[in-house]
Design a protein around this motif. Structure first.
Motif, PDB file in Angstrom:
ATOM      1  N   HIS A   1       5.112  46.204 -24.285  1.00  0.00           N
ATOM      2  CA  HIS A   1       5.958  45.623 -23.245  1.00  0.00           C
ATOM      3  C   HIS A   1       6.915  46.664 -22.667  1.00  0.00           C
ATOM      4  O   HIS A   1       7.463  46.472 -21.585  1.00  0.00           O
ATOM      5  CB  HIS A   1       6.766  44.451 -23.814  1.00  0.00           C
ATOM      6  N   SER A   2       7.127  47.756 -23.401  1.00  0.00           N
ATOM      7  CA  SER A   2       8.002  48.829 -22.923  1.00  0.00           C
ATOM      8  C   SER A   2       7.429  49.549 -21.715  1.00  0.00           C
ATOM      9  O   SER A   2       8.166  50.227 -20.986  1.00  0.00           O
ATOM     10  CB  SER A   2       8.229  49.850 -24.037  1.00  0.00           C
ATOM     11  N   MET A   3       6.111  49.454 -21.503  1.00  0.00           N
ATOM     12  CA  MET A   3       5.409  50.138 -20.416  1.00  0.00           C
ATOM     13  C   MET A   3       5.447  51.657 -20.569  1.00  0.00           C
ATOM     14  O   MET A   3       5.199  52.392 -19.620  1.00  0.00           O
ATOM     15  CB  MET A   3       5.961  49.714 -19.044  1.00  0.00           C
ATOM     16  N   MET A   4       5.740  52.133 -21.772  1.00  0.00           N
ATOM     17  CA  MET A   4       5.721  53.556 -22.063  1.00  0.00           C
ATOM     18  C   MET A   4       4.505  53.900 -22.916  1.00  0.00           C
ATOM     19  O   MET A   4       3.828  53.008 -23.429  1.00  0.00           O
ATOM     20  CB  MET A   4       7.004  53.972 -22.791  1.00  0.00           C
ATOM     21  N   ARG A   5       4.220  55.192 -23.069  1.00  0.00           N
ATOM     22  CA  ARG A   5       3.187  55.611 -24.006  1.00  0.00           C
ATOM     23  C   ARG A   5       3.626  55.201 -25.415  1.00  0.00           C
ATOM     24  O   ARG A   5       4.797  55.333 -25.778  1.00  0.00           O
ATOM     25  CB  ARG A   5       2.986  57.123 -23.957  1.00  0.00           C
ATOM     26  N   LEU A   6       2.701  54.715 -26.203  1.00  0.00           N
ATOM     27  CA  LEU A   6       3.045  54.200 -27.515  1.00  0.00           C
ATOM     28  C   LEU A   6       3.282  55.290 -28.551  1.00  0.00           C
ATOM     29  O   LEU A   6       3.654  54.989 -29.690  1.00  0.00           O
ATOM     30  CB  LEU A   6       1.961  53.237 -27.996  1.00  0.00           C
ATOM     31  N   ASP A   7       3.105  56.547 -28.163  1.00  0.00           N
ATOM     32  CA  ASP A   7       3.491  57.644 -29.044  1.00  0.00           C
ATOM     33  C   ASP A   7       4.857  58.206 -28.665  1.00  0.00           C
ATOM     34  O   ASP A   7       5.250  59.270 -29.132  1.00  0.00           O
ATOM     35  CB  ASP A   7       2.436  58.750 -29.043  1.00  0.00           C
ATOM     36  N   GLN A   8       5.590  57.464 -27.824  1.00  0.00           N
ATOM     37  CA  GLN A   8       6.931  57.866 -27.413  1.00  0.00           C
ATOM     38  C   GLN A   8       7.992  57.104 -28.192  1.00  0.00           C
ATOM     39  O   GLN A   8       7.823  55.931 -28.542  1.00  0.00           O
ATOM     40  CB  GLN A   8       7.161  57.584 -25.919  1.00  0.00           C
ATOM     41  N   VAL A   9       9.120  57.780 -28.420  1.00  0.00           N
ATOM     42  CA  VAL A   9      10.313  57.143 -28.957  1.00  0.00           C
ATOM     43  C   VAL A   9      11.083  56.536 -27.785  1.00  0.00           C
ATOM     44  O   VAL A   9      11.186  57.180 -26.736  1.00  0.00           O
ATOM     45  CB  VAL A   9      11.180  58.189 -29.695  1.00  0.00           C
TER      46      VAL A   9
ATOM     47  N   CYS B   1      -1.622  43.644 -16.202  1.00  0.00           N
ATOM     48  CA  CYS B   1      -1.816  44.894 -16.913  1.00  0.00           C
ATOM     49  C   CYS B   1      -0.962  45.954 -16.246  1.00  0.00           C
ATOM     50  O   CYS B   1      -0.515  45.797 -15.110  1.00  0.00           O
ATOM     51  CB  CYS B   1      -3.290  45.309 -16.931  1.00  0.00           C
ATOM     52  N   HIS B   2      -0.735  47.025 -16.952  1.00  0.00           N
ATOM     53  CA  HIS B   2       0.051  48.124 -16.413  1.00  0.00           C
ATOM     54  C   HIS B   2      -0.841  49.048 -15.591  1.00  0.00           C
ATOM     55  O   HIS B   2      -2.003  49.266 -15.927  1.00  0.00           O
ATOM     56  CB  HIS B   2       0.710  48.903 -17.546  1.00  0.00           C
TER      57      HIS B   2
ATOM     58  N   ASN C   1      10.376  46.273 -15.231  1.00  0.00           N
ATOM     59  CA  ASN C   1      11.400  46.519 -16.250  1.00  0.00           C
ATOM     60  C   ASN C   1      12.673  47.121 -15.685  1.00  0.00           C
ATOM     61  O   ASN C   1      13.634  47.323 -16.420  1.00  0.00           O
ATOM     62  CB  ASN C   1      10.858  47.427 -17.358  1.00  0.00           C
ATOM     63  N   GLY C   2      12.674  47.442 -14.397  1.00  0.00           N
ATOM     64  CA  GLY C   2      13.895  47.985 -13.798  1.00  0.00           C
ATOM     65  C   GLY C   2      14.171  49.433 -14.118  1.00  0.00           C
ATOM     66  O   GLY C   2      15.288  49.912 -13.914  1.00  0.00           O
ATOM     67  N   GLY C   3      13.174  50.160 -14.598  1.00  0.00           N
ATOM     68  CA  GLY C   3      13.365  51.576 -14.893  1.00  0.00           C
ATOM     69  C   GLY C   3      12.895  51.926 -16.292  1.00  0.00           C
ATOM     70  O   GLY C   3      12.855  51.086 -17.199  1.00  0.00           O
ATOM     71  N   VAL C   4      12.527  53.183 -16.486  1.00  0.00           N
ATOM     72  CA  VAL C   4      12.067  53.674 -17.785  1.00  0.00           C
ATOM     73  C   VAL C   4      13.177  53.499 -18.816  1.00  0.00           C
ATOM     74  O   VAL C   4      14.342  53.770 -18.553  1.00  0.00           O
ATOM     75  CB  VAL C   4      11.659  55.156 -17.690  1.00  0.00           C
ATOM     76  N   GLN C   5      12.802  53.045 -20.017  1.00  0.00           N
ATOM     77  CA  GLN C   5      13.775  52.841 -21.087  1.00  0.00           C
ATOM     78  C   GLN C   5      13.515  53.783 -22.256  1.00  0.00           C
ATOM     79  O   GLN C   5      13.537  53.375 -23.414  1.00  0.00           O
ATOM     80  CB  GLN C   5      13.763  51.382 -21.546  1.00  0.00           C
ATOM     81  N   ASP C   6      13.300  55.067 -21.944  1.00  0.00           N
ATOM     82  CA  ASP C   6      13.162  56.052 -22.999  1.00  0.00           C
ATOM     83  C   ASP C   6      14.550  56.504 -23.447  1.00  0.00           C
ATOM     84  O   ASP C   6      15.570  56.012 -22.953  1.00  0.00           O
ATOM     85  CB  ASP C   6      12.289  57.230 -22.540  1.00  0.00           C
ATOM     86  N   LEU C   7      14.605  57.445 -24.392  1.00  0.00           N
ATOM     87  CA  LEU C   7      15.898  57.865 -24.936  1.00  0.00           C
ATOM     88  C   LEU C   7      16.803  58.467 -23.861  1.00  0.00           C
ATOM     89  O   LEU C   7      18.027  58.332 -23.924  1.00  0.00           O
ATOM     90  CB  LEU C   7      15.688  58.866 -26.076  1.00  0.00           C
ATOM     91  N   ARG C   8      16.220  59.113 -22.866  1.00  0.00           N
ATOM     92  CA  ARG C   8      17.031  59.720 -21.803  1.00  0.00           C
ATOM     93  C   ARG C   8      17.694  58.672 -20.923  1.00  0.00           C
ATOM     94  O   ARG C   8      18.715  58.942 -20.309  1.00  0.00           O
ATOM     95  CB  ARG C   8      16.153  60.617 -20.924  1.00  0.00           C
ATOM     96  N   GLN C   9      17.110  57.486 -20.866  1.00  0.00           N
ATOM     97  CA  GLN C   9      17.569  56.528 -19.875  1.00  0.00           C
ATOM     98  C   GLN C   9      17.824  55.142 -20.484  1.00  0.00           C
ATOM     99  O   GLN C   9      17.939  54.166 -19.758  1.00  0.00           O
ATOM    100  CB  GLN C   9      16.520  56.411 -18.758  1.00  0.00           C
TER     101      GLN C   9
END
Length: 484
Positions: A194-202, A372-373, A425-433
């Motif tokens: 659901h994060s829409m990020m790569r699943l090998d990402q923190v 789907c993404h 999601n309104g924007g990437v939710q990785d550690l930087r953001q």
């Protein structure tokens, strides 16, 4: 009630909120509860943002334009404190919150009970599941307010530290380190996707754990009759507090709202720049321009002649179904999307609300949707790929389709300007953001103009129907107004 002159609407009002999604309405309600006069201005003729409903396929078949499963609604301190049931909102709890079918015809089920879920996984994965999720669920009343908040000193440091030890890593890493079997790994990976990020990402593991904890602690409910009832109930409550709502007017320049004490904007950073950029400092404008949005989505809604014929009986009782049998398959799909490629076997998120809420369709009929993404802004038609994934686990599904409605990523943005490139999601939710959205500031809801505040999902805690971004932005605005 569109009108060419907004001056009389906002003049003399303590606050104006631009946008009527759950965050905008949450902000308006918080201000009204503090005794402030507030007006919500909505560009569309229909209130709700991503929580709207419409007959997208056939008459009598009610579909949700975007959000259906309100996994964070009951976990949100902002929303659960409101008497929305007194204003017409009824939440329906599926018998099984989530199912993840496997290729052997079985399905991994996430039940409300941690024990029942763990029993279905067998050992040793069942024991590992209890150790991982049990403490988080037992302390969910401490955990959820902490994760649905901006960066601050935690009120419950032990609970937050336990969560951080498991969550501040990749979903793939956590799944492989804690579980041996494909079912448990897929269950975690699907929730994290659901994060829409790569699943090998923190920190994709954190996203999965939050959603799974919410499923156990408060469920993944639907709004009976459609998600429109969430915003309708919030609007009704706002009006009971003296708040006003204006529809059919798009705010294009901040000068239109100069008659108000403060302005809170439930908009994306690029819209904030277009509306009020001249009032901001150069570094803040630069931060807004650099704000990163994630992948988009392709969504299909179906009017069906019967329930989806899943091979796995448990999936027939679930509210949400994740399609993509293994961790490895989900890894490939999300990696492709985030690298600009179209996956052949996309990870599909599907809901089947009429299994538990028959009011959404005529007698005997059903509705369902799936998305789907896709790479940001992609206009590729994913209908066949999505339906192939459904048919893979539910043979005969296509024979039930009476009508379908599809929206690609650009059409999602056209329907809601906050969904830039189709990013819901309104924007990437990785550690930087994650906590510095949309810019590095002591209070992320403030702007360099002391009258203007941002209350969209481009602020912490990000996407989802929780209203927390609006709540915290309103608290900041009240300090400006001198209120409690």
């Amino acid at each position: 009630m569109p009108t060419a002159d907004r001056g009389p609407v906002v003049r003399g009002r303590d606050a104006v909120v631009v946008g009527s999604g759950p965050n905008g309405l949450s902000a308006a309600i918080t201000l009204a509860l503090a005794g402030r006069s507030v007006t919500v201005v909505e560009a569309a003729d229909q209130l709700g943002g991503g929580s709207r409903s419409a007959e997208l396929t056939l008459p009598g078949y009610v579909h949700d334009v975007c959000s259906t499963v309100h996994s964070l609604a009951l976990a949100s301190p902002a929303l659960r404190a409101l008497p929305l049931e007194q204003h017409g909102l009824e939440l329906v709890q599926p018998e099984v919150p989530l199912a993840h079918p496997l290729d052997d015809g079985s399905a991994v089920l996430l039940h409300r009970s941690v024990e029942e879920t763990a029993d279905g996984l067998g050992d040793p994965d069942g024991r590992a599941y209890r150790r991982l999720l049990g403490p988080l669920v037992r302390h969910a009343d401490q955990l959820m307010p902490g994760v649905l908040a901006p960066l601050r000193v935690p009120r419950h440091p032990v609970t937050m530290a336990r969560f951080a030890l498991a969550g501040v890593r990749s979903a793939a890493g956590l799944a492989r380190s804690r579980f041996d079997g494909p079912g448990a790994r897929a269950l975690l990976a699907g929730s994290a996707a659901h994060s829409m990020m790569r699943l090998d990402q923190v920190p994709t593991a954190a996203v999965g754990l939050v959603l799974m904890t919410a499923a156990h602690a408060v469920g993944w409910p639907f709004a009976r009759g459609g998600s429109q009832h969430v915003v309708d109930a919030m609007t009704s409550y706002l009006r009971s507090l003296g708040g006003e709502v204006v529809t059919g007017h798009r705010v294009e320049r901040i000068e239109e709202l100069d008659g108000a004490g403060v302005v809170l904007l439930d908009v994306a950073p690029r819209q904030l720049l277009a509306i009020a950029g001249e009032r901001f400092s150069r570094p803040y404008r630069r931060a807004l321009r650099r704000y990163r949005h994630g992948p988009g989505v392709f969504k299909v809604d179906w009017a069906l002649s019967g329930p989806i014929p899943w091979r796995a009986e448990g999936a027939r009782r679930a509210g949400t179904v994740h399609l993509g049998a293994t961790l490895e398959e989900l890894l490939r799909s999300e990696d492709d999307v985030n690298r600009g490629r179209i996956p052949e076997r996309p990870f599909v998120l599907l809901t089947q609300p009429t299994v538990h809420d028959p009011s959404r369709a005529p007698a005997g009929g059903h509705v369902g949707w799936a998305y789907c993404h896709v790479p940001a802004g992609s206009d590729v038609d994913m209908t066949d790929r999505i339906e192939a994934q459904v048919e893979r686990f539910a043979p005969g599904f296509r024979d039930l389709v009476l009508s379908r409605s599809t929206r690609n990523a650009p059409q999602m943005e056209q329907g809601n300007a906050n969904y830039v490139g189709g990013d819901i999601n309104g924007g990437v939710q990785d550690l930087r953001q994650l906590f510095t959205r949309p810019a590095i500031r002591p209070n992320p809801y403030t702007t360099p103009d002391g009258r203007l505040f941002l209350c969209s999902s481009a602020t912490p805690p990000g996407g989802g129907v929780h209203g927390m971004s609006g709540y915290f932005a309103a608290q900041a605005a009240l300090r400006r107004l001198g209120g409690r």
